[in-house]
Design a protein around this motif. Structure first.
Motif, mmCIF file in Angstrom:
data_model
loop_
_atom_site.group_PDB
_atom_site.id
_atom_site.type_symbol
_atom_site.label_atom_id
_atom_site.label_comp_id
_atom_site.label_asym_id
_atom_site.label_seq_id
_atom_site.Cartn_x
_atom_site.Cartn_y
_atom_site.Cartn_z
ATOM 1 N N LEU A 368 -5.511 12.608 8.942
ATOM 2 C CA LEU A 368 -5.729 11.655 7.860
ATOM 3 C C LEU A 368 -5.871 10.262 8.461
ATOM 4 O O LEU A 368 -5.003 9.820 9.207
ATOM 5 C CB LEU A 368 -4.511 11.710 6.944
ATOM 6 C CG LEU A 368 -4.694 11.335 5.491
ATOM 7 C CD1 LEU A 368 -5.566 12.358 4.802
ATOM 8 C CD2 LEU A 368 -3.334 11.294 4.804
ATOM 9 N N GLN A 369 -6.975 9.583 8.115
ATOM 10 C CA GLN A 369 -7.193 8.210 8.597
ATOM 11 C C GLN A 369 -7.117 7.248 7.413
ATOM 12 O O GLN A 369 -7.488 7.609 6.302
ATOM 13 C CB GLN A 369 -8.560 8.097 9.286
ATOM 14 C CG GLN A 369 -8.685 8.881 10.582
ATOM 15 C CD GLN A 369 -7.952 8.241 11.761
ATOM 16 O OE1 GLN A 369 -7.132 7.325 11.595
ATOM 17 N NE2 GLN A 369 -8.244 8.731 12.951
ATOM 18 N N PHE A 370 -6.650 6.022 7.685
ATOM 19 C CA PHE A 370 -6.276 5.132 6.593
ATOM 20 C C PHE A 370 -7.262 3.990 6.337
ATOM 21 O O PHE A 370 -8.122 3.700 7.161
ATOM 22 C CB PHE A 370 -4.868 4.595 6.845
ATOM 23 C CG PHE A 370 -3.821 5.672 6.731
ATOM 24 C CD1 PHE A 370 -3.205 5.927 5.529
ATOM 25 C CD2 PHE A 370 -3.513 6.477 7.828
ATOM 26 C CE1 PHE A 370 -2.266 6.949 5.411
ATOM 27 C CE2 PHE A 370 -2.590 7.497 7.725
ATOM 28 C CZ PHE A 370 -1.962 7.730 6.515
ATOM 29 N N ASP A 371 -7.061 3.366 5.165
ATOM 30 C CA ASP A 371 -7.916 2.283 4.670
ATOM 31 C C ASP A 371 -7.862 1.062 5.587
ATOM 32 O O ASP A 371 -6.821 0.423 5.712
ATOM 33 C CB ASP A 371 -7.417 1.912 3.264
ATOM 34 C CG ASP A 371 -8.267 0.838 2.610
ATOM 35 O OD1 ASP A 371 -9.169 0.296 3.286
ATOM 36 O OD2 ASP A 371 -8.035 0.546 1.422
ATOM 37 N N ALA A 391 8.083 -2.075 6.965
ATOM 38 C CA ALA A 391 7.771 -3.466 6.648
ATOM 39 C C ALA A 391 6.958 -3.611 5.367
ATOM 40 O O ALA A 391 7.099 -4.576 4.628
ATOM 41 C CB ALA A 391 7.028 -4.106 7.817
ATOM 42 N N GLU A 392 6.092 -2.665 5.114
ATOM 43 C CA GLU A 392 5.188 -2.745 3.955
ATOM 44 C C GLU A 392 4.844 -1.322 3.575
ATOM 45 O O GLU A 392 4.993 -0.407 4.371
ATOM 46 C CB GLU A 392 3.889 -3.463 4.357
ATOM 47 C CG GLU A 392 3.857 -4.954 4.075
ATOM 48 C CD GLU A 392 3.547 -5.285 2.619
ATOM 49 O OE1 GLU A 392 3.252 -4.350 1.838
ATOM 50 O OE2 GLU A 392 3.624 -6.487 2.287
ATOM 51 N N HIS A 393 4.326 -1.140 2.358
ATOM 52 C CA HIS A 393 3.902 0.210 2.003
ATOM 53 C C HIS A 393 2.654 0.579 2.806
ATOM 54 O O HIS A 393 1.901 -0.284 3.238
ATOM 55 C CB HIS A 393 3.666 0.331 0.498
ATOM 56 C CG HIS A 393 2.546 -0.522 0.014
ATOM 57 N ND1 HIS A 393 1.229 -0.111 0.092
ATOM 58 C CD2 HIS A 393 2.532 -1.758 -0.513
ATOM 59 C CE1 HIS A 393 0.461 -1.069 -0.382
ATOM 60 N NE2 HIS A 393 1.221 -2.080 -0.755
ATOM 61 N N SER A 394 2.456 1.872 2.996
ATOM 62 C CA SER A 394 1.342 2.344 3.816
ATOM 63 C C SER A 394 0.005 2.077 3.136
ATOM 64 O O SER A 394 -0.117 2.136 1.917
ATOM 65 C CB SER A 394 1.497 3.846 4.034
ATOM 66 O OG SER A 394 0.300 4.392 4.521
ATOM 67 N N PRO A 395 -1.036 1.768 3.935
ATOM 68 C CA PRO A 395 -2.383 1.755 3.351
ATOM 69 C C PRO A 395 -2.715 3.129 2.783
ATOM 70 O O PRO A 395 -2.078 4.121 3.133
ATOM 71 C CB PRO A 395 -3.283 1.443 4.552
ATOM 72 C CG PRO A 395 -2.395 0.849 5.574
ATOM 73 C CD PRO A 395 -1.042 1.449 5.362
#
Ligand SMILES: *[C@@H]1O[C@H](CO)[C@@H](O)[C@H](O)[C@H]1NC(C)=O
Length: 489
Positions: A368-371, A391-395
């Motif tokens: 799976l590759q992200f935005d 630190a932040e929600h995942s793309p």
């Protein structure tokens, strides 16, 4: 006077209503056809394919081929003491390993070829050939990959994409007339035979599997290209990627592999650039990439050099036999050598799959590759989830690269590991890891097999790869009925 004025007003209103109705009817028809698209793809996609100036491409290739062959590495394949072990990327610096040994003379010889090519680029001014202000998807296919491309195209239409696609076939022998002339144009795609361009040069040379990618990008008709491996599946409309950062300012966007990069130190000596820390970024996974030929033409030419002289020289120098050695590691060095910008997504690629029937341990079958838009938004604020995942929600996920086995309806339904439980019942292919699967807004697996069923039942006797496979439709339907028909999409 008055009746005349009223009549005039009436006819203006009538014409206006008529045009409004026409407009409504057109949209209504498209919408209906779009909604009912199980037999028919949406009409609004039927944009005539842009044809590129093939003569100009052949002239370009002849000039480029001359430059490539007149600046060879000049030595046989460098000696290598084995393949480098794959080590999962963990952010911290990792000891470099050197598997290649080269003498000073050998390095000097490759330096001369490399330097000659770089110099030749500035002297000869090779201009790209493309249709201005065009965007599209490029992939290389043929044989067993063609059905996958058709499934991807139908998925793209469902995601609302209207981007055209050029499907590059290596040689005329892979051309399938019904697919290329009837099916693909309806899906806003067309076939291009790469060999017709490449073989027009004075020294036709066998271009291998990994080398196809770079030349397909180079000879596509689009100015801006999303390259997709035939088994890399977008799960969002890719148009947004072209219109946003990081692509707008960087012009080259890549995605990460699982591993540390494993280049040889000799490469940096030959190319005359510094060797970056291997903690800087992951190795590259080139199942999908974005590139602008307008802003990154020199990068492409440089990458063409590394690929043309790839199999015996630059592939080993750039990966030392690391996982998936090939074209994937040529893009970033090419951009660095010609000082053009690039962005590689930092969000780690995620393996997805299902569970071991006995232990429930994760068995991966796809990546799976992200935005990149979301990833770039975070990194440009200095937020790196690679070091601090919380630190932040995942793309959001953007592509599923089905890299382990082909999800070709011809054989996927018979797969005993990914598709079935030990007792023979069908099972879901993508269920794990749950935290990753929860990030998906759509049921990608259900969508994939819905389109796989469409292809299996509507094009059963059309693909050469499927000749003699008369039960594809029955299997696809049976799998669909058992697995998904009771669920809502
Ligand atoms: C086969 O095995 C799976 C998983 O253990 C189970 O959920 C399913 O009900 C079984 N099917 C049959 C027909 O026994």
């Amino acid at each position: 006077m008055a009746p005349h004025g009223i009549r005039f007003k009436h006819s203006v209103i009538t014409i206006f209503i008529f045009l409004a109705l026409l407009w409504l009817q057109w949209h209504w028809r498209n919408r209906i056809i779009y909604r009912a698209s199980y037999g028919l793809p949406p009409l609004r996609q039927m944009i005539p394919g842009q044809i590129v100036d093939t003569e100009a491409q052949i002239r370009l290739w002849r000039a480029l081929e001359h430059l490539l062959t007149s600046n060879p590495p000049g030595i046989p394949r460098p000696a290598q003491s084995g393949s480098i072990p794959e080590i999962k990327y963990q952010v911290q610096e990792h000891a470099f390993q050197e598997m290649i040994s080269m003498s000073d003379e050998q390095v000097a010889s490759m330096k001369e070829g490399h330097g000659g090519f770089v110099k030749g680029l500035s002297v000869h001014q090779l201009h790209p050939v493309y249709n201005k202000r065009t965007r599209g998807i490029v992939c290389t296919a043929g044989g067993g990959y063609l059905p996958l491309v058709v499934i991807t195209l139908r998925l793209l239409a469902r995601l609302g994409s209207t981007l055209p696609m050029e499907v590059f076939l290596e040689a005329g022998a892979e051309y399938e007339s019904h697919i290329c002339e009837v099916i693909l144009p309806i899906l806003n795609a067309r076939c291009v035979i790469l060999g017709e361009i490449l073989n027009a040069a004075p020294h036709p040379r066998q271009i291998g599997r990994f080398q196809l990618k770079i030349f397909s990008i180079m000879f596509s008709s689009f100015e801006e290209v999303l390259f997709l491996d035939a088994d890399s599946l977008p799960i969002q409309d890719p148009l947004r990627l072209f219109e946003s950062e990081p692509f707008k300012s960087k012009g080259l966007v890549l995605w990460p592999d699982f591993w540390y990069p494993t280049p040889s130190k000799y490469f940096f000596d030959i190319a005359g650039i510094s060797q970056p820390s291997n903690a800087l970024r992951q190795a590259t996974e080139s199942g999908q990439l974005l590139i602008s030929k307008k802003t990154h033409w020199k990068t492409l030419l440089m990458a063409a050099y590394y690929n043309y002289w790839g199999p015996d020289h630059y592939y080993p120098l750039l990966a030392q036999g690391g996982a998936g050695e090939g074209d994937k590691e040529t893009f970033i060095p090419a951009a660095r050598v010609v000082s053009e910008p690039f962005y590689q997504v930092t969000e780690k690629v995620a393996a997805i799959g299902n569970g071991d029937p006995n232990t429930d341990a994760m068995l991966g079958n796809a990546m799976l590759q992200f935005d990149p838009i979301e990833d770039y938004r975070l990194t440009s604020k200095g937020i790196y989830r690679t070091t601090r995942p919380s630190a932040e929600h995942s793309p959001k996920p953007f592509f599923i690269h089905i890299n382990l086995i082909k999800f070709n309806p011809k054989q996927i339904y018979d797969d005993k590991l990914i598709m079935r439980w030990p007792n023979g019942s069908y099972r879901r292919a993508w269920t794990k890891p749950e935290v990753v699967m929860d990030l998906l807004d759509i049921d990608a697996e259900r969508m994939y097999f819905e389109e796989a069923k469409w292809a299996a039942c509507n094009l059963m006797h059309r693909f050469r790869d499927w000749y003699g496979k008369d039960d594809i439709c029955r299997k696809a339907k049976e799998h669909w009925e058992i697995m998904y028909s009771g669920e809502r999409s």
